[in-house]
Design an enzyme around this catalytic site. Structure first.
Site, PDB file in Angstrom:
ATOM      1  N   ASP A  19       0.783  -1.248  -0.045  1.00  0.00           N
ATOM      2  CA  ASP A  19       0.316   0.183   0.177  1.00  0.00           C
ATOM      3  C   ASP A  19       0.787   1.288  -0.107  1.00  0.00           C
ATOM      4  OD1 ASP A  19       1.044   0.046   2.708  1.00  0.00           O
ATOM      5  OD2 ASP A  19      -1.103  -0.278   3.625  1.00  0.00           O
ATOM      6  N   GLU A  45      -0.139  -8.995  -1.070  1.00  0.00           N
ATOM      7  CA  GLU A  45      -1.322  -8.559   0.046  1.00  0.00           C
ATOM      8  C   GLU A  45      -2.098  -6.863  -0.097  1.00  0.00           C
ATOM      9  OE1 GLU A  45       0.772  -5.756   3.081  1.00  0.00           O
ATOM     10  OE2 GLU A  45       1.516  -7.503   4.482  1.00  0.00           O
ATOM     11  N   GLU A  62      -2.452   5.336   2.664  1.00  0.00           N
ATOM     12  CA  GLU A  62      -2.281   3.927   1.819  1.00  0.00           C
ATOM     13  C   GLU A  62      -3.827   2.852   2.134  1.00  0.00           C
ATOM     14  OE1 GLU A  62      -0.621   4.740   4.716  1.00  0.00           O
ATOM     15  OE2 GLU A  62       1.467   4.786   4.493  1.00  0.00           O
ATOM     16  N   HIS A 109       5.833   5.721  13.427  1.00  0.00           N
ATOM     17  CA  HIS A 109       6.147   6.296  11.829  1.00  0.00           C
ATOM     18  C   HIS A 109       5.013   7.456  11.162  1.00  0.00           C
ATOM     19  CE1 HIS A 109       4.843   3.640   8.298  1.00  0.00           C
ATOM     20  NE2 HIS A 109       5.279   3.091   9.772  1.00  0.00           N
ATOM     21  N   ARG A 117       2.008   8.277   9.618  1.00  0.00           N
ATOM     22  CA  ARG A 117       1.447   9.830   8.969  1.00  0.00           C
ATOM     23  C   ARG A 117       0.682  10.603   9.870  1.00  0.00           C
ATOM     24  NH1 ARG A 117       4.033   9.233   3.986  1.00  0.00           N
ATOM     25  NH2 ARG A 117       5.185  11.740   3.283  1.00  0.00           N
TER      26      ARG A 117
HETATM   27  C1  UD1 Z   1       6.672   5.086   3.463  1.00  0.00           C
HETATM   28  C2  UD1 Z   1       5.623   4.601   2.897  1.00  0.00           C
HETATM   29  C3  UD1 Z   1       4.448   3.884   4.439  1.00  0.00           C
HETATM   30  C4  UD1 Z   1       4.874   3.044   4.823  1.00  0.00           C
HETATM   31  C5  UD1 Z   1       6.508   3.582   5.430  1.00  0.00           C
HETATM   32  C6  UD1 Z   1       7.374   2.102   5.846  1.00  0.00           C
HETATM   33  C7  UD1 Z   1       3.919   5.931   1.731  1.00  0.00           C
HETATM   34  C8  UD1 Z   1       3.165   7.440   1.068  1.00  0.00           C
HETATM   35  N1  UD1 Z   1       4.725   5.728   2.901  1.00  0.00           N
HETATM   36  O1  UD1 Z   1       6.431   5.981   4.722  1.00  0.00           O
HETATM   37  O2  UD1 Z   1       3.107   3.110   3.247  1.00  0.00           O
HETATM   38  O3  UD1 Z   1       4.230   1.917   5.919  1.00  0.00           O
HETATM   39  O4  UD1 Z   1       7.294   3.951   4.472  1.00  0.00           O
HETATM   40  O5  UD1 Z   1       8.391   2.396   6.749  1.00  0.00           O
HETATM   41  O6  UD1 Z   1       4.317   4.953   0.665  1.00  0.00           O
HETATM   42  N2  UD1 Z   1      13.960   7.853   5.022  1.00  0.00           N
HETATM   43  C9  UD1 Z   1      15.488   8.389   5.649  1.00  0.00           C
HETATM   44  N3  UD1 Z   1      15.859   7.167   4.892  1.00  0.00           N
HETATM   45  C10 UD1 Z   1      15.226   5.629   4.575  1.00  0.00           C
HETATM   46  C11 UD1 Z   1      13.905   6.369   4.852  1.00  0.00           C
HETATM   47  C12 UD1 Z   1      13.670   7.114   4.946  1.00  0.00           C
HETATM   48  O7  UD1 Z   1      15.994   9.191   5.462  1.00  0.00           O
HETATM   49  O8  UD1 Z   1      15.731   4.453   4.137  1.00  0.00           O
HETATM   50  C13 UD1 Z   1      13.131   9.743   6.281  1.00  0.00           C
HETATM   51  C14 UD1 Z   1      13.782  10.939   4.574  1.00  0.00           C
HETATM   52  O9  UD1 Z   1      14.034  11.768   5.040  1.00  0.00           O
HETATM   53  C15 UD1 Z   1      12.060  10.631   3.866  1.00  0.00           C
HETATM   54  C16 UD1 Z   1      11.063  10.416   4.883  1.00  0.00           C
HETATM   55  O10 UD1 Z   1      12.177   9.607   6.160  1.00  0.00           O
HETATM   56  O11 UD1 Z   1      11.647  11.213   3.319  1.00  0.00           O
HETATM   57  C17 UD1 Z   1      10.358   9.797   4.527  1.00  0.00           C
HETATM   58  O12 UD1 Z   1      10.218   8.278   3.898  1.00  0.00           O
HETATM   59  P1  UD1 Z   1       8.487   8.173   2.849  1.00  0.00           P
HETATM   60  O13 UD1 Z   1       8.384   6.870   2.063  1.00  0.00           O
HETATM   61  O14 UD1 Z   1       7.698   9.231   2.613  1.00  0.00           O
HETATM   62  O15 UD1 Z   1       7.836   7.487   3.633  1.00  0.00           O
HETATM   63  P2  UD1 Z   1       7.176   6.570   5.537  1.00  0.00           P
HETATM   64  O16 UD1 Z   1       7.300   7.217   6.345  1.00  0.00           O
HETATM   65  O17 UD1 Z   1       8.270   6.283   5.430  1.00  0.00           O
HETATM   66  N1  UDP Z   2      11.971  -3.824  10.901  1.00  0.00           N
HETATM   67  C1  UDP Z   2      13.490  -3.840  11.152  1.00  0.00           C
HETATM   68  N2  UDP Z   2      14.191  -3.075  11.637  1.00  0.00           N
HETATM   69  C2  UDP Z   2      13.236  -1.652  12.206  1.00  0.00           C
HETATM   70  C3  UDP Z   2      12.115  -2.074  13.288  1.00  0.00           C
HETATM   71  C4  UDP Z   2      11.105  -2.586  11.623  1.00  0.00           C
HETATM   72  O1  UDP Z   2      13.681  -4.860  10.107  1.00  0.00           O
HETATM   73  O2  UDP Z   2      14.063  -1.150  13.275  1.00  0.00           O
HETATM   74  C5  UDP Z   2      10.614  -4.680  10.645  1.00  0.00           C
HETATM   75  C6  UDP Z   2       9.835  -5.032  10.897  1.00  0.00           C
HETATM   76  O3  UDP Z   2       9.910  -6.004  11.775  1.00  0.00           O
HETATM   77  C7  UDP Z   2       8.262  -4.836  10.110  1.00  0.00           C
HETATM   78  C8  UDP Z   2       9.114  -3.766   8.777  1.00  0.00           C
HETATM   79  O4  UDP Z   2       9.915  -3.732   9.568  1.00  0.00           O
HETATM   80  O5  UDP Z   2       8.538  -6.426   8.944  1.00  0.00           O
HETATM   81  C9  UDP Z   2       7.966  -2.741   9.074  1.00  0.00           C
HETATM   82  O6  UDP Z   2       8.161  -1.732   8.784  1.00  0.00           O
HETATM   83  P1  UDP Z   2       7.802  -0.717   9.103  1.00  0.00           P
HETATM   84  O7  UDP Z   2       7.689  -0.144  10.444  1.00  0.00           O
HETATM   85  O8  UDP Z   2       8.400   0.820   8.407  1.00  0.00           O
HETATM   86  O9  UDP Z   2       6.512  -0.133   8.162  1.00  0.00           O
HETATM   87  P2  UDP Z   2       4.741  -1.034   8.152  1.00  0.00           P
HETATM   88  O10 UDP Z   2       4.250  -2.473   8.468  1.00  0.00           O
HETATM   89  O11 UDP Z   2       4.150   0.161   8.896  1.00  0.00           O
HETATM   90  O12 UDP Z   2       4.317  -0.443   6.707  1.00  0.00           O
END
Ligand code: UD1
Ligand code: UDP
Length: 401
Positions: free
Chosen positions: A96, A118, A132, A209, A211
């Site tokens: 999603d 999924e 999502e 995390h 939003r």
């Molecule tokens: C994204 C997904 C969310 C998912 C989540 C898992 C969207 C809109 N959101 O949210 O569905 O549940 O990932 O974690 O698709 N950043 C880093 N390094 C990283 C990752 C993120 O620096 O490896 C920081 C950056 O500043 C980036 C911000 O996190 O701009 C947000 O990342 P983004 O993928 O836009 O949103 P998430 O909140 O991570």
């Molecule tokens: N996870 C990980 N390291 C961490 C925190 C989470 O590998 O420090 C794994 C966790 O086991 C799960 C996935 O990341 O499988 C969840 O990711 P996240 O919470 O970023 O996204 P969401 O599941 O909400 O989309």
């Protein structure tokens, strides 16, 4: 050989697609090609490394504090070239995220069939989880094959008019991934984790995390946890903090000076999953953790008002507690002090998978291409309700195998 282009971009997609890449690699009939948008960077790379996946295409789109618009545009533009060059027979997307939706949209623009892993999770509220819920619904509208993790997800798809012939109930591939890494004798790569576990404290594992929770909701949750740690000397919080600066800034501010709150960088998946298997309870707004923790017999308090994963809620291992400080504090305290309530939630149930989801997806793909029978659907009824791992250390001494 049929070429399958697997598109993903964030940590959870990578964890949940890794088992699918694995089975496709070993199949004689399919050639998997992996394209990452790298909507996440470091958090994605951790997973690629663990599972030994070297992407064929890496769009490297992540920017600090990126907006939904930026992610959408950069992923869409990048995927146009990937699809042109790779010319796949089918595109697989997962879940999603914005990468998921854009991956499906890109395939549609080239009139290439899409398989959605999924599929069918719904809250019914277009703004929760945001964005999502809408990403998943739009992906379903674009997809040709729908891999629903549970029977309930399949029902949701059927209600939306999707042809039942195109829906496969597979279980969730996250359980395949979890089973690949969680071990009783696991050796942590991050040595500090031994220390947290050996101190004899009850570990509350925290991730946040979403939003919808940015700002005051997250601050309320952190304040509640701060009070818990101040009141319970036998409790430690281990919080691998998402890389998003919005999440980091609030956590660092509110937990400053508390030595039983351990703010860590995101942990490699194997360390994280094994830590979860040894924790006392999980507090999270994550989707994936709601699926993993029940399989490990860990109670989960979910920091949301609604969930698209009601199965574990019904089974009693997951509770929706929202983000209001008093409520979160009260629910955590209850699980720390009321053993009966704790054990009711900790009795392991596993509604989400049996570790065979990726095999079923492979068989469904073979069936789609006329190369085999339709796979039997996943049914949680056949699962043994046991945890893989020894339960958490618990200073109250009440846990049993
Ligand atoms: C994204 C997904 C969310 C998912 C989540 C898992 C969207 C809109 N959101 O949210 O569905 O549940 O990932 O974690 O698709 N950043 C880093 N390094 C990283 C990752 C993120 O620096 O490896 C920081 C950056 O500043 C980036 C911000 O996190 O701009 C947000 O990342 P983004 O993928 O836009 O949103 P998430 O909140 O991570
Ligand atoms: N996870 C990980 N390291 C961490 C925190 C989470 O590998 O420090 C794994 C966790 O086991 C799960 C996935 O990341 O499988 C969840 O990711 P996240 O919470 O970023 O996204 P969401 O599941 O909400 O989309």
């Amino acid at each position: 050989m049929k070429k399958i282009l697997i598109v993903f971009g964030t940590r959870p997609e990578a964890i949940k697609m890794a088992p699918v890449v694995g089975v496709l690699k070993h199949s004689k009939y399919f050639r998997p090609v992996v394209a990452v948008t790298a909507q996440h960077r470091e958090m994605l790379d951790q997973v690629l490394e663990l599972f030994g996946i070297v992407p064929d295409y890496d769009l490297d789109i992540m920017r600090p504090r990126q907006t939904l618009f930026e992610v959408t545009v950069r992923a869409l533009q990048g995927l146009e070239k990937v699809l042109q060059e790779a010319g796949p027979d089918l595109v697989l997307v997962h879940g999603d995220t914005t990468t998921t939706f854009v991956g499906a949209l890109s395939a549609f623009y080239f009139q290439i069939p899409v398989g959605h892993v999924e599929a069918g999770l719904r809250t019914g509220n277009k703004y929760a989880p945001f964005p999502e819920e809408m990403n998943r619904r739009l992906t379903a509208a674009l997809a040709d094959l729908h891999f629903a993790p549970t029977a309930r997800a399949a029902e949701a798809l059927k209600r939306e008019g999707i042809d039942p012939e195109k829906i496969f109930v597979t279980g969730n591939t996250v359980i395949d991934a979890l089973q690949a890494v969680v071990r009783e004798d696991y050796q942590f790569t991050d040595g500090r984790l031994y220390r947290f576990l050996e101190e004899g404290k009850r570990v509350i594992l925290v991730t946040t995390h979403r939003r919808e929770n940015w700002g005051e909701p997250l601050r309320q949750v952190y304040r509640a946890l701060r009070r818990v740690v101040e009141q319970f000397e036998d409790v430690a919080v281990v919080f691998p903090v998402h890389r998003n600066p919005v999440v980091r800034e609030a956590a660092e501010e509110i937990f400053a000076g508390l030595n039983r709150v351990h703010l860590l960088e995101p942990l490699p998946y194997a360390d994280f999953a094994n830590l979860m298997a040894r924790s006392y309870l999980v507090l999270t707004d994550s989707g994936g953790l709601q699926e993993e923790a029940p399989s490990l017999g860990k109670p989960v308090l979910v920091l949301r008002e609604v969930t698209e994963r009601p199965e574990a809620l019904e089974a009693g291992t997951v509770r929706l507690v929202g983000t209001a400080e008093e409520r979160v504090f009260g629910e955590v305290v209850r699980l720390l002090t009321d053993e009966a309530a704790y054990y009711r939630m900790a009795s392991a149930v596993n509604p989400y998978g049996d570790g065979q989801a990726s095999r079923r997806i492979l068989e469904a793909l073979l069936y789609h291409f006329g190369q085999g029978p339709r796979p039997e659907p996943f049914s949680p009824k056949v699962l043994a309700s046991t945890s893989f791992c020894a339960p958490a250390q618990n200073s109250s001494g009440g846990e049993e195998e």
